[in-house]
Design an enzyme around this catalytic site. Structure first.
Site, PDB file in Angstrom:
ATOM      1  CE1 TYR A  24      -3.464   2.678   0.951  1.00 40.08           C
ATOM      2  CE2 TYR A  24      -2.424   3.252   2.326  1.00 40.08           C
ATOM      3  CZ  TYR A  24      -3.340   3.770   1.215  1.00 40.08           C
ATOM      4  OH  TYR A  24      -4.061   4.790   0.973  1.00 40.08           O
ATOM      5  CB  SER A 106      -2.960  11.877   6.452  1.00 37.63           C
ATOM      6  OG  SER A 106      -3.545  11.479   5.743  1.00 37.63           O
ATOM      7  CD  GLN A 127      -4.291  15.551   3.391  1.00 31.93           C
ATOM      8  OE1 GLN A 127      -4.761  14.524   4.804  1.00 31.93           O
ATOM      9  NE2 GLN A 127      -5.081  15.432   2.543  1.00 31.93           N
ATOM     10  CE1 TYR A 129      -6.277  13.237  -0.465  1.00 34.60           C
ATOM     11  CE2 TYR A 129      -6.510  12.079   1.995  1.00 34.60           C
ATOM     12  CZ  TYR A 129      -6.099  12.269   0.512  1.00 34.60           C
ATOM     13  OH  TYR A 129      -5.052  11.289   0.649  1.00 34.60           O
ATOM     14  CB  THR A 155      -4.518  16.673  -1.067  1.00 38.73           C
ATOM     15  OG1 THR A 155      -3.457  16.421  -0.596  1.00 38.73           O
ATOM     16  CG2 THR A 155      -4.718  15.527  -2.543  1.00 38.73           C
ATOM     17  NE  ARG A 164      -3.856   5.286  -5.485  1.00 35.41           N
ATOM     18  CZ  ARG A 164      -3.780   5.333  -4.484  1.00 35.41           C
ATOM     19  NH1 ARG A 164      -3.830   5.422  -2.345  1.00 35.41           N
ATOM     20  NH2 ARG A 164      -4.129   7.361  -4.368  1.00 35.41           N
ATOM     21  CE  LYS A 251       0.873  16.102  -0.981  1.00 37.31           C
ATOM     22  NZ  LYS A 251       0.383  14.808  -1.723  1.00 37.31           N
ATOM     23  CG  HIS A 275      -1.771  11.586  -4.693  1.00 34.69           C
ATOM     24  ND1 HIS A 275      -2.701  13.204  -3.718  1.00 34.69           N
ATOM     25  CD2 HIS A 275      -1.801  10.551  -3.745  1.00 34.69           C
ATOM     26  CE1 HIS A 275      -3.417  12.208  -2.388  1.00 34.69           C
ATOM     27  NE2 HIS A 275      -2.865  10.935  -1.977  1.00 34.69           N
ATOM     28  NE  ARG A 278      -0.568   6.360  -2.908  1.00 38.23           N
ATOM     29  CZ  ARG A 278      -0.361   4.944  -1.732  1.00 38.23           C
ATOM     30  NH1 ARG A 278       0.630   4.333  -2.230  1.00 38.23           N
ATOM     31  NH2 ARG A 278      -1.586   4.433  -1.559  1.00 38.23           N
TER      32      ARG A 278
END
Length: 377
Positions: A24, A106, A127, A129, A155, A164, A251, A275, A278
């Protein structure tokens, strides 16, 4: 095992971690072409070696948003960092503060903001989202500010999760994932004892604080998929600029037009980032994107960059390509998984030594002097 580089930490982490966690962290989107390009393109950058420049007294310090830091390096926001070592975000923030560099927590950390901020000797960055649940965004921004965070790293390159494939093979997702993760943990007793038993609770601390109930690893992928917002646009974010009282960093910028839009939006800084390879496989590597973005907005806002940074030489390269500061992600989590806070501090010491060596061999006395003139043509 002798540890002398991020590569050594990666191998040590691979041995220690259950495969679902290692892959991961280690993997990227699709065929992982951008993941590889981040490393390869950055390492292909050639530097001008200079001699007899009298670079004995070196200044690695940098000022970012009014704060003085020891190096132009920050620990990037890494989701689930608390699964890689016991209360991993706490150990990481202690290492960052001891080395006097920024730590960015995060949204999807294991340890909640309150736990991490209590261990920090200087304000942490947070951070966030872009999420459909605007009430959560407002709540977490309020809590971050009340806990002393003065910089929000927003972000914007994850309106949908990237493809992924490695996660399904490794057990992070896919058929029978919970059972596969349990078996893997049993086969890695050092991790199972240190993190699996004594690192609890294993939930998303910031989300659980908002919801009032535990949000565990089993809920992680589903929660992300339900809450990312592919319909978001710049005008939808104006309320964030109005409500957030501190510095705002955008970001996930890879295009100079997007960098100009971030400047027009009122951002104080950007992170040139894909990222970590990713998201969009086939996107530009950071080393490719950074120079043209720096040409567009250098001096008008603070430019950070991440992606493929494994050594102090890579930090130097990013600065030469136009960055004001550099975020390290995978590299510090490899070290965290290997030896906790001590591992992160050791990695930062190795990077500092590399950076000093590069400064002497290119003839610069301050990191502020590093720029495109040091790139070999």
């Amino acid at each position: 095992m002798i540890i002398s580089s991020a590569t050594d930490f990666r191998e040590a982490a691979r041995r220690k971690l259950p495969p679902f966690l290692f892959h991961y962290l280690d993997g990227g989107a699709g065929a992982e072409q951008t993941l590889r390009s981040n490393v390869d393109d950055l390492q292909s950058i050639k530097l001008r070696q200079r001699v007899l420049r009298g670079a004995e007294q070196l200044d690695l310090g940098v000022e970012l948003f009014g704060e003085r830091y020891a190096m132009p390096i920050a620990l990037a926001p890494i989701g689930l960092a608390g699964m890689y070592a016991r209360r991993g975000e706490v150990q990481a923030v202690r290492a960052a503060c001891h080395r006097n560099i920024p730590f960015i927590q995060s949204t999807v950390s294991v340890c909640p903001l309150s736990e991490v901020a209590a261990q920090a000797s200087h304000p942490i960055w947070f951070q966030l989202y872009v999420l459909k649940d605007r009430a959560f965004m407002r709540d977490v921004m309020r809590r971050a500010w009340e806990l002393g965070s003065t910089t929000l790293v927003f972000t914007v390159d994850m309106p949908v999760p990237g493809a992924r494939y490695r996660d399904a093979h490794a057990g992070m997702s896919g058929p029978n994932a919970p059972l596969r993760r349990m078996v893997q943990a049993m086969l890695h007793p050092r991790w199972a004892w240190d993190v699996g038993v004594f690192g609890r609770p294993h939930d998303l601390g910031n989300i659980s604080a908002y919801r009032g109930s535990a949000t565990g690893l089993a809920d992680y992928i589903g929660w992300l998929g339900e809450n990312f917002d592919p319909g978001i646009a710049w005008q939808d974010l104006e309320w964030i600029r109005d409500e957030w009282k501190g510095k705002l960093v955008i970001k996930g910028i890879l295009d100079p037009d997007d960098a100009r839009d971030a400047l027009a939006f009122g951002a104080d800084g950007i992170v040139v980032s894909n990222h970590g390879g990713r998201q969009l496989d086939g996107a530009l590597s950071t080393a490719q994107a950074l120079p043209i973005i720096a040409e567009a907005v250098k001096g008008k806002m603070t430019i950070f960059a991440d992606g493929g940074v494994r050594t102090g030489t890579d930090v130097f390269r990013m600065l030469a390509l136009g960055a004001d500061g550099v975020l390290i992600g995978r590299a510090f989590v490899y070290a965290l998984a290997t030896a906790g806070q001590a591992g992160v501090e050791r990695l930062l010491a190795i990077m500092e030594k590399d950076l000093r060596t590069n400064m002497v061999l290119t003839g610069v006395k301050s990191v502020r002097e590093i720029g495109p003139h040091l790139l070999a043509r």
